[in-house]
Design an enzyme around this catalytic site. Sequence first.
Site, PDB file in Angstrom:
ATOM      1  N   HIS A   1       0.728  -1.240   0.108  1.00 27.65           N
ATOM      2  CA  HIS A   1       0.010   0.073  -0.120  1.00 27.65           C
ATOM      3  C   HIS A   1       0.843   1.183  -0.070  1.00 27.65           C
ATOM      4  O   HIS A   1       2.028   1.112  -0.067  1.00 27.65           O
ATOM      5  CB  HIS A   1      -0.880   0.096   1.417  1.00 27.65           C
ATOM      6  CG  HIS A   1      -0.395  -0.145   2.511  1.00 27.65           C
ATOM      7  ND1 HIS A   1       0.376  -0.895   2.974  1.00 27.65           N
ATOM      8  CD2 HIS A   1      -0.540   0.967   3.640  1.00 27.65           C
ATOM      9  CE1 HIS A   1       0.877  -0.654   4.155  1.00 27.65           C
ATOM     10  NE2 HIS A   1       0.306   0.397   4.409  1.00 27.65           N
TER      11      HIS A   1
ATOM     12  N   HIS B   1       1.438   3.813   2.257  1.00 30.08           N
ATOM     13  CA  HIS B   1       1.763   4.605   3.238  1.00 30.08           C
ATOM     14  C   HIS B   1       3.276   4.665   3.100  1.00 30.08           C
ATOM     15  O   HIS B   1       3.850   3.955   2.733  1.00 30.08           O
ATOM     16  CB  HIS B   1       1.472   3.939   4.508  1.00 30.08           C
ATOM     17  CG  HIS B   1      -0.226   4.273   5.179  1.00 30.08           C
ATOM     18  ND1 HIS B   1      -0.919   3.448   5.658  1.00 30.08           N
ATOM     19  CD2 HIS B   1      -0.848   5.300   4.708  1.00 30.08           C
ATOM     20  CE1 HIS B   1      -2.014   4.049   5.970  1.00 30.08           C
ATOM     21  NE2 HIS B   1      -2.018   5.105   5.302  1.00 30.08           N
TER      22      HIS B   1
ATOM     23  N   ASP C   1       5.999   4.704   5.113  1.00 28.46           N
ATOM     24  CA  ASP C   1       6.785   3.548   5.504  1.00 28.46           C
ATOM     25  C   ASP C   1       6.952   2.230   4.790  1.00 28.46           C
ATOM     26  O   ASP C   1       7.711   1.400   5.011  1.00 28.46           O
ATOM     27  CB  ASP C   1       6.480   3.256   6.887  1.00 28.46           C
ATOM     28  CG  ASP C   1       4.859   2.714   7.242  1.00 28.46           C
ATOM     29  OD1 ASP C   1       4.145   3.027   6.320  1.00 28.46           O
ATOM     30  OD2 ASP C   1       4.795   1.973   8.139  1.00 28.46           O
TER      31      ASP C   1
ATOM     32  N   HIS D   1      -7.188  -2.406   6.063  1.00 30.89           N
ATOM     33  CA  HIS D   1      -6.448  -1.297   6.447  1.00 30.89           C
ATOM     34  C   HIS D   1      -7.283   0.142   6.079  1.00 30.89           C
ATOM     35  O   HIS D   1      -8.365   0.246   5.601  1.00 30.89           O
ATOM     36  CB  HIS D   1      -5.018  -1.469   5.868  1.00 30.89           C
ATOM     37  CG  HIS D   1      -3.957  -0.573   6.685  1.00 30.89           C
ATOM     38  ND1 HIS D   1      -3.845  -0.544   7.835  1.00 30.89           N
ATOM     39  CD2 HIS D   1      -3.032   0.228   6.296  1.00 30.89           C
ATOM     40  CE1 HIS D   1      -3.007   0.292   8.240  1.00 30.89           C
ATOM     41  NE2 HIS D   1      -2.314   0.948   7.179  1.00 30.89           N
TER      42      HIS D   1
ATOM     43  N   HIS E   1       6.562  -5.501  11.532  1.00 30.88           N
ATOM     44  CA  HIS E   1       5.880  -4.242  11.578  1.00 30.88           C
ATOM     45  C   HIS E   1       5.813  -3.602  13.127  1.00 30.88           C
ATOM     46  O   HIS E   1       4.509  -3.278  13.358  1.00 30.88           O
ATOM     47  CB  HIS E   1       4.704  -4.052  10.753  1.00 30.88           C
ATOM     48  CG  HIS E   1       4.254  -2.805  10.283  1.00 30.88           C
ATOM     49  ND1 HIS E   1       3.386  -1.973  11.197  1.00 30.88           N
ATOM     50  CD2 HIS E   1       4.478  -2.045   9.082  1.00 30.88           C
ATOM     51  CE1 HIS E   1       3.109  -0.936  10.308  1.00 30.88           C
ATOM     52  NE2 HIS E   1       3.829  -1.022   9.105  1.00 30.88           N
TER      53      HIS E   1
END
Lengths: 305, 305
Positions: free
Chosen positions: B61, B63, B65, B138, B265
Amino acid sequence: MIDVCLLGTGGMMPLPYRYLTSLMIRYNGTNILVDCGEGTQITAKRLGWSYKAIDLILITHFHADHISGLPGFLLMMGNADRREDVTIVGPEGLERIVRSLLVIAPRLPFKVNCVEIKENEADVSMLGLKITAFKLDHNLTCYGYCFELGRAGRFNPDAAKSLGLPVRTWNILQHGGTVEHEGKIYTSDMVMGEDRKGLKLTYCTDSRPTPSIVSHAKNSDLFICEGMYGEEDGEEKAKEKKHMTMYEAAQLAKEAEVKEMWLTHFSPSLNKPAEYADKVKEIFPDAVIPKDRYVKVLNFEDEDE
Amino acid sequence: MIDVCLLGTGGMMPLPYRYLTSLMIRYNGTNILVDCGEGTQITAKRLGWSYKAIDLILITHFHADHISGLPGFLLMMGNADRREDVTIVGPEGLERIVRSLLVIAPRLPFKVNCVEIKENEADVSMLGLKITAFKLDHNLTCYGYCFELGRAGRFNPDAAKSLGLPVRTWNILQHGGTVEHEGKIYTSDMVMGEDRKGLKLTYCTDSRPTPSIVSHAKNSDLFICEGMYGEEDGEEKAKEKKHMTMYEAAQLAKEAEVKEMWLTHFSPSLNKPAEYADKVKEIFPDAVIPKDRYVKVLNFEDEDE
């Protein structure tokens, strides 16, 4: 006084033991970051100075090793609860580059203001520091930055007394203000000595050597300059890629009569940049080949007196 | 056999001692990278596997990070002399995100092809591996990935002999080919036993637990799953931020009857994720709370025989 930390000393790509070149300056409650490559947020965390307090980010140029860490760094500042605006200064095109990179950080909790430099030289003074951007000679538009902190002269209490000024007015005059007393106007220069020597820091990467670097770095207390190559055939590579050897940087430091020089932006091919220190010091003795997070406090000449 | 390395185990932001979560897979001369946050190139350098050989990059995805390290990683591959196309697979919008980030890497010496997943589930098989993307839960569109490597049955030389097939034809049949001999057609299945158990690897971050994770991870040899929180009030935070606790991940591993689970994570607030290992193993005994660059070789069941 100004605290200076070279967060990383690498060029081109971050290595496991060497982060990309960037500088953090701490002065009077505000912090300034110069350049922000991939991993800069990690070395900044190691240093431990407040990144929340960074009010100004200066970008030298748009090669990835000088700006790729920007979205992560700004997100980290947001996570640290930064809410005040952050100003980013850099070459023309900055707004477009920053907005493109922020595609993965679309909801920062503070405003980012971009200031683009379009001239060969520009006054970008902020936060009580005189900051001058000056164009370098790289294969992409690139700027060096001079930071100057002025210092007022000494207060002369005898002069104040002989003018008949009451003590309550002294503080105002000491800080450059104007006072009216018994119908007369008194200005700061009537009780203050000549301005004293301030502090000057010059940061210069990436570039070939230029006369403009010498003139801008003139008499700096600290001159931080790229010295990408130290090896035999370094000059050839430096010319081709529009970088500088350690020896060319040392020559600039000598001509600019700076107090101290730090080299940085070492090629990933240099395992131990410090092995060239002796040869560099033959040209300019007050040279340092630092490791990441090298720190110095720049003090006014007699600040410890 | 498949080599698996969890390059980093951190979530949200890279720390001095913990890189962001990403996975490197090495199989049959090709490498695959899953996610690429800031600093992934540094931990990949530490690992020492060829990043030049990365043919496929999967993004879970957008994001920061999970993708902020992409420009630097691709530049590093270019510097390592990569010239062949690289495929990047990720959620809808990938092309726009990748092109935006590449504003600071405008001249890569290879072509980047983006493949956008638009469905809840998609077959993105490549490089001889069956690869399935499946949607997670998410706060931004996010996919998990299953990697499956099939394994043919055993070759039966007696069957080949009794069919009168000369030895020179055996190799073709062993590899699924068809042979014509004395006017007759012979197919692979006439000399090969039943397909044997292959290898399965499932990667899942960031998400709340879902039944789809269980069904996709079913019987995996290795299930890599986020376990962002381990502390008392972790579930509350996990629900709010659409993440998973270590215990929720362990429950999924149990239900999916996987062989082994690695958690990853970890929240930057967890200094020592491994301190929750005992509690995790109460739910799923074959759990590992790894550190960065944890490596495993996935072998076929009797590969060492």
